[in-house]
Design a protein around this motif. Structure first.
Motif, PDB file in Angstrom:
ATOM      1  N   GLU A  30      81.498  79.323  16.741  1.00 30.99           N
ATOM      2  CA  GLU A  30      82.411  79.991  17.654  1.00 30.99           C
ATOM      3  C   GLU A  30      81.645  80.601  18.829  1.00 30.99           C
ATOM      4  OE1 GLU A  30      84.578  82.791  15.417  1.00 30.99           O
ATOM      5  OE2 GLU A  30      85.515  81.304  14.103  1.00 30.99           O
ATOM      6  N   PRO A  31      82.363  80.960  19.905  1.00 31.85           N
ATOM      7  CA  PRO A  31      81.673  81.517  21.090  1.00 31.85           C
ATOM      8  C   PRO A  31      80.849  82.763  20.785  1.00 31.85           C
ATOM      9  CG  PRO A  31      83.902  80.881  21.670  1.00 31.85           C
ATOM     10  CD  PRO A  31      83.794  80.702  20.193  1.00 31.85           C
ATOM     11  N   VAL A  37      73.408  83.594  18.695  1.00 31.68           N
ATOM     12  CA  VAL A  37      72.233  82.715  18.594  1.00 31.68           C
ATOM     13  C   VAL A  37      71.389  82.815  19.863  1.00 31.68           C
ATOM     14  CG1 VAL A  37      71.497  80.310  18.460  1.00 31.68           C
ATOM     15  CG2 VAL A  37      73.307  81.131  16.966  1.00 31.68           C
ATOM     16  N   LEU A  38      72.050  82.783  21.029  1.00 30.16           N
ATOM     17  CA  LEU A  38      71.321  82.934  22.304  1.00 30.16           C
ATOM     18  C   LEU A  38      70.615  84.282  22.367  1.00 30.16           C
ATOM     19  CD1 LEU A  38      70.610  81.979  25.156  1.00 30.16           C
ATOM     20  CD2 LEU A  38      72.812  82.857  25.925  1.00 30.16           C
ATOM     21  N   ASN A  39      71.297  85.342  21.899  1.00 30.03           N
ATOM     22  CA  ASN A  39      70.682  86.668  21.895  1.00 30.03           C
ATOM     23  C   ASN A  39      69.472  86.714  20.954  1.00 30.03           C
ATOM     24  OD1 ASN A  39      71.173  89.589  22.841  1.00 30.03           O
ATOM     25  ND2 ASN A  39      70.815  89.785  20.652  1.00 30.03           N
ATOM     26  N   ASP A  40      69.535  86.018  19.795  1.00 27.43           N
ATOM     27  CA  ASP A  40      68.392  85.978  18.873  1.00 27.43           C
ATOM     28  C   ASP A  40      67.190  85.285  19.508  1.00 27.43           C
ATOM     29  OD1 ASP A  40      69.952  87.255  17.027  1.00 27.43           O
ATOM     30  OD2 ASP A  40      70.511  85.427  15.957  1.00 27.43           O
ATOM     31  N   VAL A  41      67.446  84.205  20.245  1.00 30.26           N
ATOM     32  CA  VAL A  41      66.337  83.513  20.929  1.00 30.26           C
ATOM     33  C   VAL A  41      65.726  84.410  21.998  1.00 30.26           C
ATOM     34  CG1 VAL A  41      65.733  81.517  22.337  1.00 30.26           C
ATOM     35  CG2 VAL A  41      67.314  81.248  20.439  1.00 30.26           C
ATOM     36  N   LEU A  42      66.585  85.116  22.762  1.00 31.39           N
ATOM     37  CA  LEU A  42      66.072  86.051  23.774  1.00 31.39           C
ATOM     38  C   LEU A  42      65.321  87.207  23.121  1.00 31.39           C
ATOM     39  CD1 LEU A  42      69.136  86.187  26.183  1.00 31.39           C
ATOM     40  CD2 LEU A  42      66.960  85.050  26.599  1.00 31.39           C
ATOM     41  N   ALA A  43      65.769  87.654  21.943  1.00 32.93           N
ATOM     42  CA  ALA A  43      65.068  88.738  21.236  1.00 32.93           C
ATOM     43  C   ALA A  43      63.695  88.281  20.753  1.00 32.93           C
ATOM     44  CB  ALA A  43      65.907  89.216  20.053  1.00 32.93           C
ATOM     45  N   GLY A  89      81.078  81.664  32.080  1.00 29.44           N
ATOM     46  CA  GLY A  89      80.772  80.934  30.848  1.00 29.44           C
ATOM     47  C   GLY A  89      79.868  81.719  29.922  1.00 29.44           C
ATOM     48  N   LEU A  90      78.947  82.514  30.504  1.00 27.06           N
ATOM     49  CA  LEU A  90      78.071  83.340  29.675  1.00 27.06           C
ATOM     50  C   LEU A  90      78.851  84.466  29.016  1.00 27.06           C
ATOM     51  CD1 LEU A  90      75.047  83.410  28.995  1.00 27.06           C
ATOM     52  CD2 LEU A  90      74.764  85.095  30.806  1.00 27.06           C
ATOM     53  N   VAL A  91      79.870  84.976  29.699  1.00 26.83           N
ATOM     54  CA  VAL A  91      80.682  86.069  29.123  1.00 26.83           C
ATOM     55  C   VAL A  91      81.513  85.554  27.951  1.00 26.83           C
ATOM     56  CG1 VAL A  91      82.587  87.640  29.598  1.00 26.83           C
ATOM     57  CG2 VAL A  91      80.725  87.421  31.239  1.00 26.83           C
ATOM     58  N   ILE A  92      82.148  84.370  28.115  1.00 26.89           N
ATOM     59  CA  ILE A  92      83.049  83.865  27.076  1.00 26.89           C
ATOM     60  C   ILE A  92      82.339  82.993  26.047  1.00 26.89           C
ATOM     61  CG2 ILE A  92      85.003  83.957  28.652  1.00 26.89           C
ATOM     62  CD1 ILE A  92      84.762  80.941  28.995  1.00 26.89           C
ATOM     63  N   GLY A  93      81.024  82.698  26.237  1.00 27.03           N
ATOM     64  CA  GLY A  93      80.270  81.892  25.284  1.00 27.03           C
ATOM     65  C   GLY A  93      80.593  80.420  25.382  1.00 27.03           C
ATOM     66  N   SER A  94      80.655  79.888  26.621  1.00 27.62           N
ATOM     67  CA  SER A  94      80.982  78.476  26.824  1.00 27.62           C
ATOM     68  C   SER A  94      79.796  77.590  26.430  1.00 27.62           C
ATOM     69  CB  SER A  94      81.340  78.243  28.293  1.00 27.62           C
ATOM     70  OG  SER A  94      81.591  76.882  28.535  1.00 27.62           O
ATOM     71  N   LYS A  95      80.065  76.518  25.707  1.00 23.78           N
ATOM     72  CA  LYS A  95      78.999  75.630  25.240  1.00 23.78           C
ATOM     73  C   LYS A  95      78.280  74.917  26.380  1.00 23.78           C
ATOM     74  CE  LYS A  95      81.053  74.820  20.706  1.00 23.78           C
ATOM     75  NZ  LYS A  95      81.627  73.826  19.789  1.00 23.78           N
ATOM     76  N   PRO A  96      78.985  74.364  27.408  1.00 24.08           N
ATOM     77  CA  PRO A  96      78.255  73.711  28.511  1.00 24.08           C
ATOM     78  C   PRO A  96      77.321  74.637  29.268  1.00 24.08           C
ATOM     79  CG  PRO A  96      80.581  73.112  28.564  1.00 24.08           C
ATOM     80  CD  PRO A  96      80.447  74.190  27.542  1.00 24.08           C
ATOM     81  N   VAL A  97      77.535  75.947  29.156  1.00 24.34           N
ATOM     82  CA  VAL A  97      76.654  76.910  29.828  1.00 24.34           C
ATOM     83  C   VAL A  97      75.495  77.310  28.923  1.00 24.34           C
ATOM     84  CG1 VAL A  97      76.521  79.229  30.817  1.00 24.34           C
ATOM     85  CG2 VAL A  97      78.473  77.769  31.340  1.00 24.34           C
ATOM     86  N   ILE A  98      75.780  77.539  27.633  1.00 24.69           N
ATOM     87  CA  ILE A  98      74.767  78.113  26.731  1.00 24.69           C
ATOM     88  C   ILE A  98      73.804  77.041  26.229  1.00 24.69           C
ATOM     89  CG2 ILE A  98      74.469  79.253  24.495  1.00 24.69           C
ATOM     90  CD1 ILE A  98      76.967  80.843  25.113  1.00 24.69           C
ATOM     91  N   TYR A  99      74.268  75.797  26.018  1.00 25.54           N
ATOM     92  CA  TYR A  99      73.373  74.757  25.521  1.00 25.54           C
ATOM     93  C   TYR A  99      72.170  74.516  26.449  1.00 25.54           C
ATOM     94  CZ  TYR A  99      76.577  73.411  21.751  1.00 25.54           C
ATOM     95  OH  TYR A  99      77.333  73.400  20.622  1.00 25.54           O
ATOM     96  N   PRO A 100      72.360  74.351  27.787  1.00 20.70           N
ATOM     97  CA  PRO A 100      71.177  74.184  28.660  1.00 20.70           C
ATOM     98  C   PRO A 100      70.231  75.382  28.639  1.00 20.70           C
ATOM     99  CG  PRO A 100      73.171  73.521  29.810  1.00 20.70           C
ATOM    100  CD  PRO A 100      73.604  74.173  28.558  1.00 20.70           C
ATOM    101  N   VAL A 101      70.817  76.601  28.512  1.00 22.52           N
ATOM    102  CA  VAL A 101      69.960  77.799  28.463  1.00 22.52           C
ATOM    103  C   VAL A 101      69.101  77.778  27.208  1.00 22.52           C
ATOM    104  CG1 VAL A 101      69.941  80.315  28.418  1.00 22.52           C
ATOM    105  CG2 VAL A 101      71.619  79.133  29.812  1.00 22.52           C
ATOM    106  N   LEU A 102      69.717  77.466  26.057  1.00 26.72           N
ATOM    107  CA  LEU A 102      68.949  77.395  24.803  1.00 26.72           C
ATOM    108  C   LEU A 102      67.888  76.306  24.869  1.00 26.72           C
ATOM    109  CD1 LEU A 102      71.766  77.829  22.141  1.00 26.72           C
ATOM    110  CD2 LEU A 102      69.846  79.365  22.510  1.00 26.72           C
TER     111      LEU A 102
END
Length: 676
Positions: A30-31, A37-43, A89-102
């Motif tokens: 889910e978003p 998960v993105l926050n864990d990688v940034l941490a 997309g970062l606010v709502i947890g959109s996959k097309p936005v978060i996947y490239p960042v990860l």
């Protein structure tokens, strides 16, 4: 896109994340879970980012992640319009936005860790200029910048040390080897003490040996002092010779000079200086002032166009025609007195020009003479620093040449002796090679014998111990030399400091005058500053009121927006939970056994039963371990004692092999005698 997701899943399953995802479970996140998960990688990159996003507002989460991605220099794909979609997309947890960042973060995790660490210390805080007017704020800002530069240099040195291959494992090995050597030396000293205790009057002999060592050290210290005194005496004699030579040259110059010639020379210098002060320098100052005034006038005027230049050229032509007309009228008058005066004026101008030219030539010649004298003094100082002697002249040079000739004959003899030594060196080198071959053969035989006896490596360790002791003695000698060099350096620095103080005395006098001017200017500056502060305080109060109003309105707007997004997220979460509950009820109520097995209740009951069975097995295993704990511990203790006993036997055998016999003990008539 599938390769990207596969790369992300593989890296998330590794250390330090250990997420245990597959492609299906990761894609079904889910978003909110994807944002976590993105926050864990940034941490992992920056430990300050360890936050549970469920306890944080969505806007704060997006702001925090965007600021960190900006520090890490992440560039989202697209243009300025895509930036707004990226934020949403970062606010709502959109996959097309978060996947490239990860994907971007997991590709270069180590590099980004280093960048985040450096950003904590190297991102400069921008202080407004109006706050920098305060002295304390300015000093603090200056210290902050200096500390930042110091951190940069220290970080570079640290990176160089890391890449230089200087490992801590080698240092630990060296330390452990030195500690072992220390223990061996202590044991050897104890053995020697025990052997010496059997000798008669051993305390008196030890006292005498200690006194001998102290006297030897004192003798070395006195020899060093004697050498220093000799060096100082040699330098003092050289200084005395230089001073005597200078005194001779000054006396020679004073004997040849007469009062009349000295007076003439002084009068010429006075005339020249008075001419420079009264005539030349004022004219040059006046011309420079005119040039400066003209340049200031040119700078103050506005920029000129082509039409302005044409007007100026026309005015110049008109003035030139007027000047020519006046010259023609003057020549038409043809007055004889004016003609004579013009002749005298021309002669006077020619003489003044010649005088100025000669004065300039004389000034240039004096400057060249001063430069040459400076170069000569530098060259003489360099020769003194090289060999401590002055440049030779006349008879001294001849005597020096004769000494060189005698030394050349001695050199030829020594050269012949060196040739003989070289021939002998060739023979010794050949013998050395033969001895080395023989030594290698003996060493090989010794190794085979050691292997047969079961003490392989004994001779090598003995040689290493001797080499380490020799290195230690060399290091001690080097320390003594460095202390002497440091004392000489301190003396030189003291002399340089005294010279610099004498040279800076006139500059300090000028500095005092400048300080007085500075105090006056600071007083004026403080008055102006007080006026500025009073004006700025009024403006600041108005500005602060407006800022408070704007801040309050912005906070209200942000609160409303955050409430809106929060309610949307909660609605989506509740919808998902409701969907899950309905699916669970359908699976639980349905008559199909396969669907019932899919229900969470069935899965949890199955897991509980498995865990209870596992707990029973573990309790039985714990009971068996407790029953066998006592005998096992006793057996382990017996094995440790056996290992210590064998190690003690090994050490005793090695000591017996390495121990060099100092004396022989003979028993006669119930008495023990030590024969050295």
């Amino acid at each position: 896109m599938s390769d990207q997701i596969k790369f992300i899943v593989d890296n998330l399953n590794k250390e330090p994340f250990k997420k245990n995802y597959n492609l299906i479970t990761f894609d079904s996140l889910e978003p909110m879970q994807l944002l976590q998960v993105l926050n864990d990688v940034l941490a992992e990159i920056d430990p300050k980012q360890v936050v549970d996003i469920r306890e944080e507002m969505p806007e704060q989460t997006a702001k925090r992640m965007l600021s960190l991605l900006g520090i890490l220099k992440y560039k989202p794909p697209g243009n300025a319009t895509d930036m707004s979609t990226f934020r949403q997309g970062l606010v709502i947890g959109s996959k097309p936005v978060i996947y490239p960042v990860l994907h971007w973060l997991l590709q270069r995790t180590s590099e980004l860790k280093k960048r985040a660490y450096l950003a904590r210390f190297l991102i400069k805080l921008e202080v407004p200029n109006e706050f920098l007017q305060d002295e304390t704020v300015a000093d603090t800002n200056k210290q902050y910048e200096e500390l930042m530069e110091a951190f940069k240099t220290l970080h570079k040195e640290c990176e160089q040390l890391k890449t230089s291959g200087f490992s801590t494992a080698e240092i630990r090995k060296d330390i452990s080897a030195m500690e072992e050597e220390k223990d061996q030396l202590i044991k050897r000293v104890e053995r020697l003490k025990k052997r010496v205790e059997t000798v008669q009057n051993h305390q008196r002999m030890l006292k005498i040996a200690r006194q001998l060592r102290v006297e030897k050290e004192r003798e070395e210290f006195l020899a060093q002092q004697k050498q220093e005194q000799k060096n100082q005496l040699f330098h003092a004699v050289q200084r005395l010779q230089r001073v005597q030579n200078q005194l001779k040259s000054m006396r020679h110059a004073a004997a040849d000079a007469k009062p009349e010639s000295l007076m003439k020379r002084l009068e010429e210098e006075i005339k020249f200086n008075s001419y420079m002060v009264t005539e030349k320098f004022p004219k040059e100052i006046e011309s420079k002032k005119k040039e400066l005034h003209f340049l200031q006038k040119v700078v103050s005027e506005p920029a000129m166009d082509h039409s302005d230049l044409l007007e100026l050229e026309s005015k110049i032509n008109e003035i030139n025609t007027q000047i020519n007309q006046l010259i023609e009228k003057k020549m038409m008058r043809n007055e004889p007195i004016e003609g004579k005066l013009s002749l005298y004026r021309q002669q006077a101008s020619i003489i003044s020009r010649k005088k100025e030219a000669k004065a300039e030539e004389l000034q240039d010649a004096k400057e060249k003479l001063a430069n040459l004298e400076r170069e000569v003094s530098l060259k003489t100082n360099q020769t003194r620093e090289f060999d401590g002697t002055e440049v030779l002249k006349g008879d001294e040079f001849k005597r020096y040449v004769s000494k060189l000739r005698s030394k050349s004959t001695v050199f030829k003899k020594k050269h012949q002796i060196i040739a003989e030594f070289k021939a002998e060196f060739g023979l010794l080198q050949r013998t050395e090679e033969l001895l080395k071959q023989r030594h290698e053969n003996i060493q090989h035989q010794l190794q085979t014998i050691e292997e047969k006896k079961g003490i392989s490596g004994y001779s090598y360790t003995q040689e290493e111990l001797e080499r380490v002791s020799a290195l230690k003695s060399e290091v001690d000698e080097m320390k003594g030399r460095t202390l002497d060099d440091m004392s000489e350096m301190v003396k030189k620095l003291n002399s340089l400091v005294s010279e610099k103080k004498s040279a800076l005395a006139p500059v300090i006098k000028e500095l005092r005058q400048l300080r007085q001017k500075c105090q006056e200017l600071t007083q004026e500056c403080e008055e102006k500053k007080s006026q500025y502060d009073s004006c700025a305080a009024g403006l600041e109060s108005n500005r602060s009121k407006l800022e408070q109003e704007v801040r309050g309105l912005r906070e209200e707007c942000l609160q409303e927006e955050s409430k809106y997004h929060y309610t949307n997220c909660m609605i989506k979460n509740l919808e998902v939970q409701l969907r899950r509950a309905t699916d669970e009820m359908k699976a639980y109520v349905s008559s199909d056994q396969q669907e019932k097995r899919k229900a969470f209740r069935e899965q949890y009951t199955k897991n509980i039963a498995e865990q209870e069975n596992l707990g029973k097995k573990l309790r039985e295993k714990q009971k068996a371990v407790r029953e066998s704990h006592g005998p096992n511990m006793k057996q382990a203790k017996m094995w440790r004692d056996f290992e210590q006993l064998m190690e003690c036997k090994k050490q005793c055998f090695l000591k017996q092999q390495s121990q060099t016999s100092i004396g022989q003990v003979i028993q006669e008539g119930g008495e023990d005698r030590l024969i050295l």
